[in-house]
Write a protein that holds these residues in place. Structure first.
Motif, short mmCIF file in Angstrom:
data_model
loop_
_atom_site.label_atom_id
_atom_site.label_comp_id
_atom_site.label_asym_id
_atom_site.label_seq_id
_atom_site.Cartn_x
_atom_site.Cartn_y
_atom_site.Cartn_z
N VAL A 287 1.03 12.15 -0.93
CA VAL A 287 1.22 13.14 -1.98
C VAL A 287 1.47 14.54 -1.39
CG1 VAL A 287 -1.14 14.00 -2.40
CG2 VAL A 287 0.41 13.62 -4.32
N PHE A 288 1.25 14.68 -0.09
CA PHE A 288 1.60 15.91 0.62
C PHE A 288 3.07 15.87 1.07
CE2 PHE A 288 1.94 17.71 5.03
CZ PHE A 288 1.97 19.05 4.67
N VAL A 289 3.50 14.75 1.66
CA VAL A 289 4.84 14.66 2.24
C VAL A 289 5.91 14.49 1.16
CG1 VAL A 289 6.35 13.30 3.76
CG2 VAL A 289 3.98 13.73 4.42
N TYR A 290 5.62 13.67 0.14
CA TYR A 290 6.64 13.35 -0.86
C TYR A 290 7.19 14.60 -1.56
CZ TYR A 290 8.61 11.79 -5.30
OH TYR A 290 9.42 11.63 -6.39
N PRO A 291 6.34 15.50 -2.11
CA PRO A 291 6.90 16.68 -2.79
C PRO A 291 7.71 17.58 -1.85
CG PRO A 291 4.61 16.37 -3.41
CD PRO A 291 4.87 15.45 -2.27
N ILE A 292 7.24 17.74 -0.60
CA ILE A 292 7.97 18.57 0.35
C ILE A 292 9.34 17.95 0.64
CG2 ILE A 292 8.00 19.51 2.69
CD1 ILE A 292 4.99 19.61 2.61
N PHE A 293 9.36 16.64 0.84
CA PHE A 293 10.60 15.95 1.17
C PHE A 293 11.64 16.11 0.06
CE2 PHE A 293 13.31 12.18 0.94
CZ PHE A 293 13.88 12.18 2.21
N VAL A 294 11.25 15.80 -1.17
CA VAL A 294 12.25 15.81 -2.25
C VAL A 294 12.68 17.22 -2.61
CG1 VAL A 294 11.52 13.58 -3.17
CG2 VAL A 294 10.47 15.68 -4.06
N GLN A 295 11.82 18.22 -2.35
CA GLN A 295 12.20 19.60 -2.67
C GLN A 295 13.02 20.23 -1.54
OE1 GLN A 295 9.12 22.19 -4.52
NE2 GLN A 295 7.90 20.34 -4.72
N ARG A 296 12.61 20.03 -0.30
CA ARG A 296 13.30 20.68 0.81
C ARG A 296 14.56 19.93 1.23
NH1 ARG A 296 9.43 22.55 5.60
NH2 ARG A 296 11.25 23.87 5.98
N ILE A 297 14.55 18.62 1.07
CA ILE A 297 15.68 17.82 1.53
C ILE A 297 16.63 17.46 0.39
CG2 ILE A 297 16.38 15.72 2.73
CD1 ILE A 297 14.79 17.77 4.44
N SER A 298 16.07 17.01 -0.74
CA SER A 298 16.92 16.58 -1.86
C SER A 298 17.20 17.69 -2.85
CB SER A 298 16.26 15.39 -2.57
OG SER A 298 16.09 14.29 -1.69
N GLY A 299 16.51 18.82 -2.72
CA GLY A 299 16.78 19.96 -3.59
C GLY A 299 16.20 19.85 -4.99
N TRP A 300 15.15 19.04 -5.16
CA TRP A 300 14.54 18.91 -6.48
C TRP A 300 13.75 20.17 -6.81
CZ3 TRP A 300 12.13 13.38 -7.26
CH2 TRP A 300 13.10 12.42 -6.97
#
Length: 524
Positions: A287-300
């Motif tokens: 739950v720490f990595v998932y939000p960072i990934f989708v926001q920083r990488i996928s632009g969510w």
């Protein structure tokens, strides 16, 4: 003594609201990390202390809540903890630098750790013994719902307001809950009148705080400070060893331990703490990595991130009472633990195969696996933790189990931060070999970008620099993405590593789920 009618309804609402508020704050910041790091001028590795400081505070306070409630009186302790949580929430919202935010987040965790556990005990006392499985079910659904609402609510507030509102929203709720608790929650007979009969293990508390805090610092900062080449890392590493060794020695030799480690002599509990540590590691890290990934990488957006978690986890909420009924009917916890671990492995492995173009539907199935996995292991691990223990040892066993879960979570985030930094450097180095003059793809890409920027600016020098910056940005984004995907894979490896130990679980003697649930309340 059980409460009736309208009074019981208010007690249920107050305790559930307080518990859910604490649980929301364990996850609400996760969708705001990118915005908070930008606002405060720090990197993602530093802002992660906002999560870990809260988790460390929980680790320290959870095993202490039982005797603190007994020493000060449960109602008094509950209300004071709620006030601490509310004030700390306001101070978090008002913080203008990382140091202040991390400090007040720690204080918030001190108050929040008591809210969750004491709420459960108060809720159980509002029901007759025969109706306490109902209370366990109500509270269990709150345990699942709180972390689900956190990212969703946090995402909405970030999209429409700013990150301080993820803390400020606690203030009116905390004030209302404090008023209701003061007005409607009754004191138990003799509550808070036995101070002279209670011995507090101050030395154990200090050793626990120093040991865990020092180890956390080593895990968080070791990579950036070149590990043992840094005198500070050496000092904190030695402090961690001394503190934790001293804590273990103290708990095994004192007559009044803050954490009764002697119960680890029970084989079932010893195995369960390993599973619980890994579950905490997986839950917090994912739950720490998932939000960072989708926001920083996928632009969510934060809102998109929160909503992507809502629907899958709602199914997990539905699963919880189903598992509870099966456990109440005498089902073995082992199959649930096995399936839960397999589902979490599937979530981690599928997530490790995502790319920057993945949308919410691509994540739906793995997030569903994660939510169902959480529901499958929660109550079985509580039950298995006390299997084979004497009833009087239940509170100690469950308190230890809860502490280990929080410890796994705080260490998980620290390890993930270090792992991401190492993998980022490795992937960036690997990718650089393709970003060099003479590589046809690189030369073509650089030429196209330069021409595009030249058409916009009309300045050849500026266009060339902008083209190089654009390529460097793309390279760093790719390296970051690969590092995050490796971290999902790391979570899977942890679950795979301990999975064979499930075969060692013996189910000859199982604790009654209702008794275990009641002990869970009393242990905090």
């Amino acid at each position: 003594m059980a409460t009736k009618g309208f009074g019981r309804l208010i007690v249920v609402l107050t305790t559930i609201v307080a518990a859910v508020m604490e649980l929301i704050d364990t996850s609400i910041v996760n969708v705001a990390l990118t915005q908070m790091s930008g606002s405060l001028g720090v990197n993602i590795e530093d802002i992660a202390w906002v999560i870990t400081s809260y988790a460390i505070a929980n680790v320290i306070i959870i095993p202490m809540t039982g005797f603190l409630a007994e020493y000060f009186g449960r109602k008094n302790y509950y209300i004071v903890s709620m006030v601490i949580f509310t004030i700390a929430s306001y101070m978090c919202a008002s913080s203008y630098n990382l140091v202040g935010l991390v400090f007040w987040r720690f204080i918030q965790g001190i108050g929040g750790g008591a809210l969750l556990s004491t709420s459960q005990a108060i809720l159980f006392d509002a029901f007759e013994i025969k109706d306490r499985p109902i209370a366990a079910g109500i509270f269990g659904m709150g345990l699942i719902l709180g972390p689900t609402l956190g990212p969703t609510l946090g995402g909405y507030l970030i999209d429409h307001q700013s990150w301080p509102w993820i803390f400020m929203i606690n203030v009116p709720i905390g004030l209302l809950a404090t008023f209701l608790a003061y007005t409607f929650i009754d004191k138990k007979p003799g509550e808070g009148t036995h101070k002279s009969e209670i011995t507090i293990d101050y030395l154990g508390i200090i050793l626990l705080a120093v040991g865990v805090g020092s180890l956390q610092y080593v895990l968080e900062r070791g990579q950036s400070q070149d590990w043992f080449a840094s005198d500070l890392i050496v000092i904190t590493a030695v402090t961690a060893v001394v503190g934790l060794s001293g804590f273990i020695w103290r708990q095994l030799t004192t007559d009044h331990p803050v954490v009764n480690l002697r119960v680890l002599g029970n084989r079932s509990l010893a195995l369960t703490t390993i599973f619980t540590f890994v579950v905490g590691f997986g839950l917090f890290t994912s739950v720490f990595v998932y939000p960072i990934f989708v926001q920083r990488i996928s632009g969510w957006t934060p809102g998109m991130t929160g909503l992507s978690l809502l629907a899958p986890t709602a199914i997990g909420v539905i699963m919880f009472p189903i598992v509870g009924r099966r456990m109440a009917a005498g089902a073995s916890p082992t199959p649930f633990i096995v399936v839960g671990f397999l589902l979490f492995i599937a979530f981690s492995w599928i997530s490790a195969g995502m790319n920057a173009d993945a949308n919410s539907w691509n994540y739906y199935i793995p997030l569903l696996f994660r939510a169902m996995g959480i529901s499958m292991v929660q109550l079985p691990l509580i039950t298995q933790a006390v299997a084979g223990l004497k009833p009087k040892e239940y509170p100690a066993g469950i308190a230890l189990n809860n502490m280990i879960r929080q410890l796994g979570g705080s260490f998980g985030i620290a390890i993930a931060n270090t792992f991401i930094a190492v993998k980022f450097a490795q992937h960036r180095s690997d990718l650089l070999q393709y970003v060099a003059p003479g590589n046809p793809q690189y030369d073509a890409r650089l030429s196209n970008l330069t021409q595009n920027f030249l058409a916009k600016t009309g300045d050849a020098t500026t266009a060339a620099l902008d083209a190089l910056k654009s390529i460097d940005y793309a390279l760093e984004k790719q390296a970051n993405m690969l590092a995050y995907l490796d971290t999902f894979r790391l979570v899977a490896y942890f679950f795979i590593a301990v999975f064979p130990l499930v075969l060692l679980i013996r189910n000859k003697k199982q604790a009654d789920p209702a008794s275990a649930a009641k002990a869970a309340a009393e242990s905090h």
